[in-house]
Design an enzyme around this catalytic site. Structure first.
Site, short mmCIF file in Angstrom:
data_model
loop_
_atom_site.label_atom_id
_atom_site.label_comp_id
_atom_site.label_asym_id
_atom_site.label_seq_id
_atom_site.Cartn_x
_atom_site.Cartn_y
_atom_site.Cartn_z
N LYS A 1 -8.95 -0.26 -6.22
CA LYS A 1 -9.05 0.36 -4.90
C LYS A 1 -10.34 1.15 -4.76
CE LYS A 1 -7.83 2.19 -0.89
NZ LYS A 1 -6.69 3.03 -0.57
N HIS B 1 1.74 5.29 -1.75
CA HIS B 1 1.39 6.45 -2.58
C HIS B 1 2.67 7.01 -3.19
CE1 HIS B 1 -2.77 6.66 -1.09
NE2 HIS B 1 -2.23 6.16 0.01
N HIS C 1 0.87 -1.20 0.00
CA HIS C 1 0.00 0.00 0.00
C HIS C 1 0.90 1.24 0.00
CE1 HIS C 1 -3.82 2.17 1.49
NE2 HIS C 1 -2.93 3.10 1.14
N ASP D 1 1.32 2.62 3.49
CA ASP D 1 0.50 3.82 3.30
C ASP D 1 1.39 5.07 3.38
OD1 ASP D 1 -1.73 5.25 2.63
OD2 ASP D 1 -2.64 5.19 4.62
N HIS E 1 -10.57 1.37 1.35
CA HIS E 1 -10.35 2.32 2.44
C HIS E 1 -11.62 2.27 3.28
CE1 HIS E 1 -8.60 6.13 4.21
NE2 HIS E 1 -9.77 6.00 4.80
N HIS F 1 -4.85 -0.59 5.61
CA HIS F 1 -4.37 0.13 6.80
C HIS F 1 -5.27 -0.03 8.01
CE1 HIS F 1 -7.14 2.93 4.98
NE2 HIS F 1 -6.28 3.39 4.11
#
Ligand code: DOR
Ligand code: ZN
Length: 338
Positions: A96, A15, A13, A241, A135, A169
């Protein structure tokens, strides 16, 4: 122990952002990890094959010569057709799903979590065996958002028994307890949720650099997460994350952005944490083998040696006009990468 080997580390995970920020942060990951699941919440989220492939190219360029595979995702839409998903399947690892407005760049997220509205896309994903990353937060009170979302995970797991569903997460003891209830439920956990509680964000002076969604929670939540991470629970994967934001967008009076930047420190911190609890024997499962099994990955071999030598976390990382503050900035870690 003076050194420790990590084999083919995977971050499930991540970004990576775009443009200058991508150029700054991608090498922090590609140097030490063999691959990462890359989130699609760019300012204009990734929903087409063209934008996906051009993003993949920009990532490859930013990682230069490093042996690193970006496992890409697209942003869930209720109107993805079976044909579209079939055509893009080989280019993605998962889809996602963001509920509308729950976090950074989720303004085009789903406006309702009604299963019947989501069903067409989810049925196609299930038939094509494309995993769903979620999420999982409601719009409720900030400390209760994940807990309130858990019945939705249950209903997804029951309605789509052949769909692999990843609770991203996870931040609560309640989510940990759900993990074993359904065969098709899995989870990722971050470093910050393993180390911190709300006290670290707002218990003393406000620390915007550890403000994130979902917010870090109570001691009992952190301890429950830590327990399953340290035992390398087979349905749990490392997913950092790591979510960089410009320093000026974190340290601001007009509303600080959510996200913790951990990419450059994750291997060192995890080694220190697992060693502290005498669980180094489980670290390679937590950081690679579990993800390989859950996602059917066969990453290349990439050996990273950690040595017991102080590593002072930089106060800031900089590229052109981009300044990013990592978690534990300025602090001394006990392990370095050789
Ligand atoms: O804190 C977060 N930051 N949580 C997310 O879900 C998104 C991320 C980001 O993109 O900044
Ligand atoms: Zn994220």
């Amino acid at each position: 122990m003076k050194s420790f080997i990590i084999n083919s580390a995977l971050d499930m995970h991540l970004h990576l952002r775009d443009d200058d920020m991508l150029k700054l942060v991608a090498p922090h990951m590609s140097k030490n990890f063999v691959g990462a699941l890359v989130m699609p919440n760019l300012i204009s989220p990734i929903t087409t094959k063209d934008t996906l492939l051009s993003y993949k190219n920009r990532i490859k360029n930013a990682c230069k010569e490093d042996k690193f595979t970006p496992y890409l995702t697209i942003f869930f839409q209720v109107d993805y057709s079976y044909e579209f998903l079939k055509d893009i399947k080989d280019e993605i690892i998962a889809v996602k799903l963001y509920p509308f407005g729950v976090t950074t760049n989720s303004q085009t997220g789903v406006s309702s979590m009604d299963i019947e509205i989501l069903r067409p896309t989810l049925e196609s994903m299930s038939r094509l065996d494309i995993p769903l990353c979620v999420h999982g937060e409601t719009k409720g009170f900030v400390m209760d958002r994940e807990k309130e979302f858990l019945p939705i995970y249950e209903s997804l797991a029951i309605n789509f028994p052949n769909l692999r569903i990843i609770m991203e997460h996870i931040s609560t003891k309640d989510a940990v307890e759900l993990l074993d209830k359904y065969d098709n439920l899995y989870a990722t956990v971050t470093i910050h949720h393993l180390l911190l509680t709300l006290d670290d964000v707002a218990g003393g002076m406000l620390n915007p650099h550890v403000f994130c969604k979902p917010i870090v929670k109570r001691y009992e939540d952190r301890d429950a997460l830590l327990k399953v991470a340290l035992e390398a629970h087979p349905k749990l994967m490392f997913g950092s994350d790591s979510a960089p934001h410009l320093k000026k967008n974190k340290e601001t009076s007009t509303g600080g952005a959510a996200g913790v930047y951990t990419a450059p420190i994750s291997l060192q911190v995890l080694t220190q944490l697992f060693e502290k609890h005498n669980k180094l024997a489980n670290l390679n499962a937590f950081i690679s083998l579990n993800a390989q099994k859950i996602y059917n990955l066969k990453p290349e071999n990439k050996v990273i040696k950690l040595i017991k030598k102080d590593f002072i976390v930089p106060k800031v990382y900089n590229y052109k006009n981009e300044d990013v503050v990592p978690m534990l900035a300025g602090e001394t870690l006990l392990w370095s990468i050789e």
